[in-house]
Enzyme design. Structure first.
Site, PDB file in Angstrom:
ATOM      1  N   HIS A   1       0.879  -1.172   0.000  1.00 48.23           N
ATOM      2  CA  HIS A   1       0.000   0.000   0.000  1.00 48.23           C
ATOM      3  C   HIS A   1       0.925   1.233   0.000  1.00 48.23           C
ATOM      4  CE1 HIS A   1      -2.848   2.891   1.827  1.00 48.23           C
ATOM      5  NE2 HIS A   1      -3.814   2.064   1.474  1.00 48.23           N
TER       6      HIS A   1
ATOM      7  N   GLN B   1      -4.466  -5.670   6.801  1.00 45.28           N
ATOM      8  CA  GLN B   1      -5.419  -6.601   6.185  1.00 45.28           C
ATOM      9  C   GLN B   1      -5.320  -8.000   6.778  1.00 45.28           C
ATOM     10  OE1 GLN B   1      -7.781  -5.547   4.330  1.00 45.28           O
ATOM     11  NE2 GLN B   1      -7.050  -3.585   3.554  1.00 45.28           N
TER      12      GLN B   1
ATOM     13  N   LYS C   1     -10.659  -0.972  10.277  1.00 43.83           N
ATOM     14  CA  LYS C   1     -10.829  -2.158   9.431  1.00 43.83           C
ATOM     15  C   LYS C   1     -11.119  -3.398  10.277  1.00 43.83           C
ATOM     16  CE  LYS C   1      -7.472  -0.343   6.143  1.00 43.83           C
ATOM     17  NZ  LYS C   1      -8.016  -0.064   4.830  1.00 43.83           N
TER      18      LYS C   1
ATOM     19  N   CYS D   1      -4.866   2.572  -3.586  1.00 43.33           N
ATOM     20  CA  CYS D   1      -3.610   3.086  -2.996  1.00 43.33           C
ATOM     21  C   CYS D   1      -2.479   2.089  -3.180  1.00 43.33           C
ATOM     22  CB  CYS D   1      -3.761   3.433  -1.518  1.00 43.33           C
ATOM     23  SG  CYS D   1      -5.069   4.611  -1.208  1.00 43.33           S
TER      24      CYS D   1
HETATM   25  N1  PMP Z   1      -1.930  -0.841   4.522  1.00 46.93           N
HETATM   26  C1  PMP Z   1      -2.890  -1.582   3.952  1.00 46.93           C
HETATM   27  C2  PMP Z   1      -2.551  -2.965   3.472  1.00 46.93           C
HETATM   28  C3  PMP Z   1      -4.171  -1.064   3.823  1.00 46.93           C
HETATM   29  O1  PMP Z   1      -5.132  -1.810   3.250  1.00 46.93           O
HETATM   30  C4  PMP Z   1      -4.440   0.242   4.306  1.00 46.93           C
HETATM   31  C5  PMP Z   1      -5.826   0.847   4.179  1.00 46.93           C
HETATM   32  N2  PMP Z   1      -6.349   0.822   2.891  1.00 46.93           N
HETATM   33  C6  PMP Z   1      -3.406   0.962   4.895  1.00 46.93           C
HETATM   34  C7  PMP Z   1      -2.169   0.382   4.998  1.00 46.93           C
HETATM   35  C8  PMP Z   1      -3.617   2.340   5.431  1.00 46.93           C
HETATM   36  O2  PMP Z   1      -4.535   2.341   6.460  1.00 46.93           O
HETATM   37  P1  PMP Z   1      -5.185   3.719   6.964  1.00 46.93           P
HETATM   38  O3  PMP Z   1      -5.668   4.422   5.748  1.00 46.93           O
HETATM   39  O4  PMP Z   1      -6.285   3.277   7.867  1.00 46.93           O
HETATM   40  O5  PMP Z   1      -4.122   4.481   7.686  1.00 46.93           O
END
Ligand code: PMP
Length: 425
Positions: free
Chosen positions: A138, A218, A241, A381
């Site tokens: 990400h 995740q 999440k 992302c």
């Molecule tokens: N890492 C992963 C694998 C994610 O899926 C996400 C959220 N989409 C994030 C980091 C970032 O999390 P947050 O936006 O809640 O800070």
């Protein structure tokens, strides 16, 4: 036997219609919905306790709020196999996974400038050192550590993916070398749903004396994780999440590493002694990393979310979601639909990204939404992952504990009509 239908009933938001259809929520990888227990915990905190923590002499602040906050930390620690005893805490409250990962990258940068003294030298980077991530990351792992490389002059490297999007483990000795100081890898790909085979990566990182950081965003909501057993050095994830509130997350760190790590954010509640004319003396972890007024209501509710998940049983959650993953993977049987990630229901979770030949993801999303089904479209992302598959964006369905096999079937049925509707069949 866990009654997952009953569990679904604990989520008031799911009890509504969207565009005349019962809501089917398949976007839990973006954010999960919240059970009544979590919603009530946050509201009740404001109704009965609301006060800052670790300060003030009055009963609400000094006793009740602080106790609720620390109890929540302990519940979250239990969820991930971390220490919670006073003086041995391994869980730091953050604003979310992104904030936790940036905290680490900033703290390592501070150590690279000589801050934190002798103990912090293990986090210091200089030109010639290496930072290693994977192509599955990400942007919240990719960018903070890429920036850290730019700031320190370290070399930025990555582990590539197999054709079906898994993090490779066959060439670790080439990528992770004696010069590697930091390795940061995701536990589960947020696009592919693939569970990373992290054991050999952690082993190799430690073999060369590197710090290993896990993005557990995740994995924590879907799998039983034990950071001690995995031997990860740091791990970051978000509460929203894992059925908890928005705005908070957690950073796990081995106690001895947290004690050696210099702070990244500065302000109130993280300092023992502050002076005008010489250096401050900072508190021990976790307070050292929790500058400013904390999101107490959200942390308390996140603790309730952790407890709620443990009451269902992480093994039960995992097994239930596996049945949904099996159904979602049938998307790949539809003509013109390609799954971005492992096709087989092994070492993966119920997060299934797919491409529909000839139809833009935003059109797919709208078509699916018109039938009351919520999925995510875009690059999630994770642009390098999409480039790996020769795409810029995709569609992603992702399961939560409240989903049923019927939810997945509804999506698969709807997906069968996409290409015809857009006239590309
Ligand atoms: N890492 C992963 C694998 C994610 O899926 C996400 C959220 N989409 C994030 C980091 C970032 O999390 P947050 O936006 O809640 O800070």
């Amino acid at each position: 036997m866990v009654d997952f239908k009953e569990i679904r009933g604990e989520f008031p938001i799911l009890n509504q219609e969207i565009h005349g259809h019962p809501l089917v929520y398949l976007d839990s990888a973006a954010t999960s919905q919240k059970p009544n227990a979590v919603i009530d915990a946050e509201a009740n905190f404001y109704r009965t306790i609301n006060a800052g923590v670790h300060r003030g002499a009055h009963e609400l602040a000094a006793a009740r709020s602080t106790m609720a906050f620390e109890e929540a930390r302990a519940k979250v620690a239990k969820l991930v196999g971390a220490n919670a005893a006073e003086g041995e805490e391994e869980i730091v409250v953050t604003g979310g996974a992104t904030a936790g990962l940036n905290l680490l990258a900033t703290a390592f940068g501070n150590a690279s400038l000589g801050r934190g003294g002798e103990a912090a030298k293990r986090f210091a980077l200089k030109p010639g050192d290496e930072i290693v991530v994977s192509r599955a990351e990400h942007h919240s792992v990719l960018l903070p550590f890429q920036e850290l490389a730019y700031r320190t002059g370290a070399t930025f490297k990555w582990i590539d993916l197999t054709e079906d999007g898994r993090v490779r483990t066959d060439n670790l000795d080439e990528v992770i070398t004696e010069r590697t100081k930091v390795v940061a890898v995701t536990h589960v790909g947020n696009t592919t749903g693939a569970i990373t085979n992290i054991a050999p990566i952690i082993k190799r990182a430690h073999e060369v004396g590197s710090i290993f950081i896990l993005d557990a965003c995740q994995s924590v909501p879907h799998l039983k994780v034990d950071f001690h057993a995995l031997d990860v050095d740091f791990a970051a994830w978000s509460a929203h999440k894992m059925y908890g509130p928005t705005g908070v997350g957690f950073l796990y760190g081995k106690r001895e590493l947290l004690e050696a790590l210099p702070p990244a954010n500065f302000g109130g509640s993280m300092v023992e002694l502050a002076y005008m004319d010489h250096e401050a003396q900072y508190m021990a972890p976790p307070a050292r990393f929790e500058a400013g007024t904390q999101p107490v209501a959200q942390v308390v509710a996140a603790g309730v979310a952790a407890e709620w998940m443990m009451n269902i049983g992480l093994e039960n959650i995992e097994a239930h979601e596996k049945t949904i993953a099996a159904e979602l993977l049938k998307l790949g049987d539809i003509d013109g639909i390609r799954i971005l990630g492992p096709r087989e229901n092994v070492d993966r979770i119920g997060t299934v990204a797919f491409d529909v030949a000839g139809v833009h993801p935003h059109d797919v999303g709208q078509f699916i939404d018109a039938q009351g089904i919520a999925i995510r479209v875009g690059h999630h992302c994770a642009q390098p992952v999409h480039r790996h598959f020769g795409l810029y964006a995709s569609n992603r369905a992702s399961s939560g504990v409240y989903n049923s096999v019927e939810d997945a079937q509804a999506l698969v049925e709807a997906a069968k009509g996409i290409r015809k509707f857009f006239g590309v069949e």
